[in-house]
Scaffold this active site. Structure first.
Site, mmCIF file in Angstrom:
data_model
loop_
_atom_site.group_PDB
_atom_site.id
_atom_site.type_symbol
_atom_site.label_atom_id
_atom_site.label_comp_id
_atom_site.label_asym_id
_atom_site.label_seq_id
_atom_site.Cartn_x
_atom_site.Cartn_y
_atom_site.Cartn_z
ATOM 1 N N ASP A 1 -10.722 11.041 4.940
ATOM 2 C CA ASP A 1 -10.997 9.651 4.577
ATOM 3 C C ASP A 1 -10.240 8.749 5.562
ATOM 4 O O ASP A 1 -9.208 8.178 5.234
ATOM 5 C CB ASP A 1 -10.541 9.424 3.130
ATOM 6 C CG ASP A 1 -10.884 8.032 2.636
ATOM 7 O OD1 ASP A 1 -11.982 7.553 2.956
ATOM 8 O OD2 ASP A 1 -10.053 7.434 1.925
ATOM 9 N N THR B 1 -16.163 8.423 6.983
ATOM 10 C CA THR B 1 -15.533 9.484 6.205
ATOM 11 C C THR B 1 -16.159 10.788 6.691
ATOM 12 O O THR B 1 -17.389 10.896 6.720
ATOM 13 C CB THR B 1 -15.813 9.318 4.699
ATOM 14 O OG1 THR B 1 -15.387 8.013 4.295
ATOM 15 C CG2 THR B 1 -15.081 10.364 3.872
ATOM 16 N N GLU C 1 -6.743 10.935 6.367
ATOM 17 C CA GLU C 1 -6.279 11.287 5.028
ATOM 18 C C GLU C 1 -6.864 12.647 4.683
ATOM 19 O O GLU C 1 -8.090 12.822 4.655
ATOM 20 C CB GLU C 1 -6.696 10.229 3.992
ATOM 21 C CG GLU C 1 -5.910 8.924 4.166
ATOM 22 C CD GLU C 1 -6.067 7.957 2.998
ATOM 23 O OE1 GLU C 1 -7.093 8.023 2.286
ATOM 24 O OE2 GLU C 1 -5.156 7.124 2.801
ATOM 25 N N HIS D 1 1.815 11.859 -2.664
ATOM 26 C CA HIS D 1 1.279 10.835 -1.770
ATOM 27 C C HIS D 1 1.562 9.442 -2.341
ATOM 28 O O HIS D 1 2.058 8.560 -1.639
ATOM 29 C CB HIS D 1 -0.227 11.047 -1.594
ATOM 30 C CG HIS D 1 -0.921 9.930 -0.868
ATOM 31 N ND1 HIS D 1 -0.666 9.641 0.454
ATOM 32 C CD2 HIS D 1 -1.854 9.034 -1.282
ATOM 33 C CE1 HIS D 1 -1.425 8.611 0.831
ATOM 34 N NE2 HIS D 1 -2.147 8.219 -0.201
ATOM 35 N N ARG E 1 -4.757 1.367 8.694
ATOM 36 C CA ARG E 1 -3.667 0.833 7.857
ATOM 37 C C ARG E 1 -3.436 -0.654 8.077
ATOM 38 O O ARG E 1 -3.025 -1.367 7.159
ATOM 39 C CB ARG E 1 -2.374 1.597 8.143
ATOM 40 C CG ARG E 1 -2.448 3.092 7.929
ATOM 41 C CD ARG E 1 -2.809 3.444 6.514
ATOM 42 N NE ARG E 1 -2.848 4.897 6.315
ATOM 43 C CZ ARG E 1 -3.377 5.467 5.238
ATOM 44 N NH1 ARG E 1 -3.923 4.727 4.285
ATOM 45 N NH2 ARG E 1 -3.379 6.773 5.107
ATOM 46 N N GLN F 1 -6.098 -2.461 6.298
ATOM 47 C CA GLN F 1 -5.847 -2.256 4.869
ATOM 48 C C GLN F 1 -4.764 -3.195 4.330
ATOM 49 O O GLN F 1 -4.932 -3.813 3.277
ATOM 50 C CB GLN F 1 -5.425 -0.791 4.656
ATOM 51 C CG GLN F 1 -5.287 -0.360 3.201
ATOM 52 C CD GLN F 1 -4.962 1.143 3.088
ATOM 53 O OE1 GLN F 1 -4.870 1.844 4.098
ATOM 54 N NE2 GLN F 1 -4.809 1.622 1.874
ATOM 55 N N LYS G 1 -11.454 1.399 5.065
ATOM 56 C CA LYS G 1 -11.799 2.772 4.674
ATOM 57 C C LYS G 1 -13.257 3.116 4.924
ATOM 58 O O LYS G 1 -13.590 4.292 5.041
ATOM 59 C CB LYS G 1 -11.552 2.947 3.163
ATOM 60 C CG LYS G 1 -10.139 2.674 2.724
ATOM 61 C CD LYS G 1 -9.291 3.897 2.936
ATOM 62 C CE LYS G 1 -7.943 3.735 2.259
ATOM 63 N NZ LYS G 1 -7.171 4.973 2.358
ATOM 64 N N ASP H 1 -13.323 7.715 -4.368
ATOM 65 C CA ASP H 1 -12.087 8.253 -3.826
ATOM 66 C C ASP H 1 -10.954 7.999 -4.816
ATOM 67 O O ASP H 1 -10.743 6.863 -5.243
ATOM 68 C CB ASP H 1 -11.786 7.592 -2.478
ATOM 69 C CG ASP H 1 -10.742 8.368 -1.693
ATOM 70 O OD1 ASP H 1 -10.570 9.573 -1.964
ATOM 71 O OD2 ASP H 1 -10.102 7.774 -0.813
ATOM 72 N N GLU I 1 2.589 8.503 5.723
ATOM 73 C CA GLU I 1 3.716 9.076 4.981
ATOM 74 C C GLU I 1 4.806 9.588 5.908
ATOM 75 O O GLU I 1 5.961 9.710 5.503
ATOM 76 C CB GLU I 1 3.239 10.249 4.116
ATOM 77 C CG GLU I 1 2.437 9.835 2.923
ATOM 78 C CD GLU I 1 1.974 11.047 2.145
ATOM 79 O OE1 GLU I 1 2.787 11.935 1.860
ATOM 80 O OE2 GLU I 1 0.770 11.106 1.823
ATOM 81 N N GLU J 1 -8.040 15.291 2.363
ATOM 82 C CA GLU J 1 -8.516 15.278 0.977
ATOM 83 C C GLU J 1 -9.452 16.456 0.737
ATOM 84 O O GLU J 1 -9.949 17.086 1.665
ATOM 85 C CB GLU J 1 -9.270 13.976 0.676
ATOM 86 C CG GLU J 1 -8.489 12.724 1.059
ATOM 87 C CD GLU J 1 -9.008 11.457 0.378
ATOM 88 O OE1 GLU J 1 -9.874 11.539 -0.512
ATOM 89 O OE2 GLU J 1 -8.519 10.369 0.764
HETATM 90 CA CA CA Z 1 -8.362 8.153 0.507
#
Ligand code: CA
Length: 429
Positions: free
Chosen positions: A234, A258, A200, A136, A238, A241, A254, A129, A374, A202
């Site tokens: 993904d 996925t 996420e 971002h 948070r 994380q 993470k 990844d 975000e 992607e």
């Molecule tokens: Ca990611």
């Protein structure tokens, strides 16, 4: 002239899968997994085509790869083989090109897409990844380092990390809220269900032939090593994380799941939508020579990416999913070939079916944020049509990504859906 298919749904203006797309996937039929090609609202059984002799004028290894239960053997054959197969399929499915007798045989090998069970398209040996969207990186960086959002390596190094393949699932698979160590400010860490669950947005690139261990992939050859693209969610916790990520980067925040879309859109189908790569602002360093694009003018892809959200109560009430953001792949600071070349630049071997994901794709505008984190920049939380608000995902929320390329003179090239619904954690905190 734009070619049409005798499969009438492939000529609908709104279809994701016209004759010009022909993405590959793997679907369940009887007790077997077969490779299929999406055409309109149908799936053409490629294994059936191979066994019926409909691909007989292609090289034997191409025919054989079409009978596999995963796309890896086809991915390994390289772009000449991919193009030959694509030309053949275009002929078989084309309105003008398919002779009546062939068309009748092909018709027997079509299965309706709406009751097909899709599988992972490939056996994914490695998942990497990246962090290729500067918008971002800047927005997330600003939350933690308002004065200095981008770290000094960002404009030199395509940042990435090795992900986990065992938890990659196909669109439609339920996503269980993970548990993990959470460390609220001014409190001791505790093990509990994650509260800050995020998506996420992607794009994933499936590797083609790849490279031998110790042999880099020159930037001029990197595109030849991309079989095709899919959508990737993904999922990220948070709160797990923020406590775990230093000093080695993401781990359990993470790798609990996925999600990928089932259809792999060939790079060739995206040729009409190639655009210049993102223009580095004046003052940014040029990429180091090994990452210098030979074709900057067409190294980007004009691919619109959308995120939709539907809470459990919205779905129960029959309310349509709400569009929460819309971005575009063309805004990536690092292009897909640069990611491939950088990954192999130390001699690391990439293999057929490996998945390289871009990292969250976000644009410069408000409304193009590729994850909820975000949106914390914005004064208002996301407000759903049923009156609920979202800072992060709640149990029962369904997240759907869509991707498509569109312009007036060409059929829409769509990616289908990449969907997952959050189910509650299996262990209560
Ligand atoms: Ca990611």
């Amino acid at each position: 002239m734009v070619l049409r298919s005798w499969v009438s749904s492939a000529n609908d203006r709104d279809t994701d899968f016209p004759l010009q797309n022909l993405p590959y996937g793997v679907f369940r039929t009887g007790n077997e997994n077969h490779i299929g090609v999406a055409i309109g609202n149908q799936i053409l059984d490629l294994r059936g085509c191979a066994e019926q002799g409909l691909l007989a004028d292609l090289p034997a290894e191409v025919v054989s790869a079409c009978t596999a239960a995963v796309l890896n053997p086809l991915m390994a054959l390289g772009s000449t083989a991919w193009s030959a197969l694509r030309r053949k399929l275009t002929t078989l499915l084309g309105e003008e090109s398919a002779v009546q007798e062939t068309r009748e045989r092909v018709e027997l090998l079509l299965a309706p897409m709406n009751n097909a069970t899709m599988q992972l398209p490939a056996q994914i040996g490695g998942y990497t990844d990246f962090y290729a969207s500067i918008h971002h990186a800047e927005r997330v960086g600003r939350l933690f380092r308002p004065e200095n959002p981008l770290l000094p390596n960002y404009k030199y190094v395509p940042i990435g990390y090795n992900g986990r393949t065992s938890s990659i699932v196909v669109s439609g698979t339920a996503i269980r809220r993970p548990c993990g160590q959470l460390k609220p400010q001014q409190a001791e860490p505790a093990f509990a269900p994650a509260r800050s669950l995020d998506y996420e947005l992607e794009v994933g690139a499936f590797v083609g032939p790849g490279n031998a261990l110790g042999q880099p992939i020159p930037i001029v050859e990197a595109e030849e090593d991309i079989f095709g693209l899919c959508l990737v969610n993904d999922w990220s916790a948070r709160d797990i994380q923020s406590w775990e990520y230093q000093p080695l980067g993401p781990f359990l925040a993470k790798n609990f799941a996925t999600t990928i879309s089932p259809w792999v859109v060939p790079l060739e189908a995206l040729t009409p939508f190639r655009v210049p790569a993102y223009e580095r602002p004046a003052g940014d360093p040029a990429p180091l020579p090994y990452l210098n694009l030979p074709n900057r003018d067409c190294a980007g892809i004009d691919l619109t990416l959308e995120v939709y959200l539907a809470s459990e109560s919205m779905r129960r009430a029959g309310t349509a999913p709400m569009l929460v953001s819309r971005g575009n792949l063309r805004h990536l600071y690092w292009t897909l070939p640069q990611l491939v070349t950088h990954h192999a630049s130390n001699g690391c071997n990439l293999r057929p079916g490996d998945l390289l994901a871009t990292g969250t794709v976000s644009g410069p505008e408000v409304g193009s944020e590729g994850c909820l984190l975000e949106k914390r920049d914005r004064p208002e939380p996301v407000r759903l049509p049923d009156g609920e608000e979202r800072v992060f995902l709640e149990d029962g929320d369904q997240v759907m990504f869509r991707g498509y390329c569109q312009k007036p003179s060409w059929p829409r090239i769509g990616f289908g859906e990449c969907t997952g619904t959050i189910v509650s954690a299996s262990v209560k905190g």
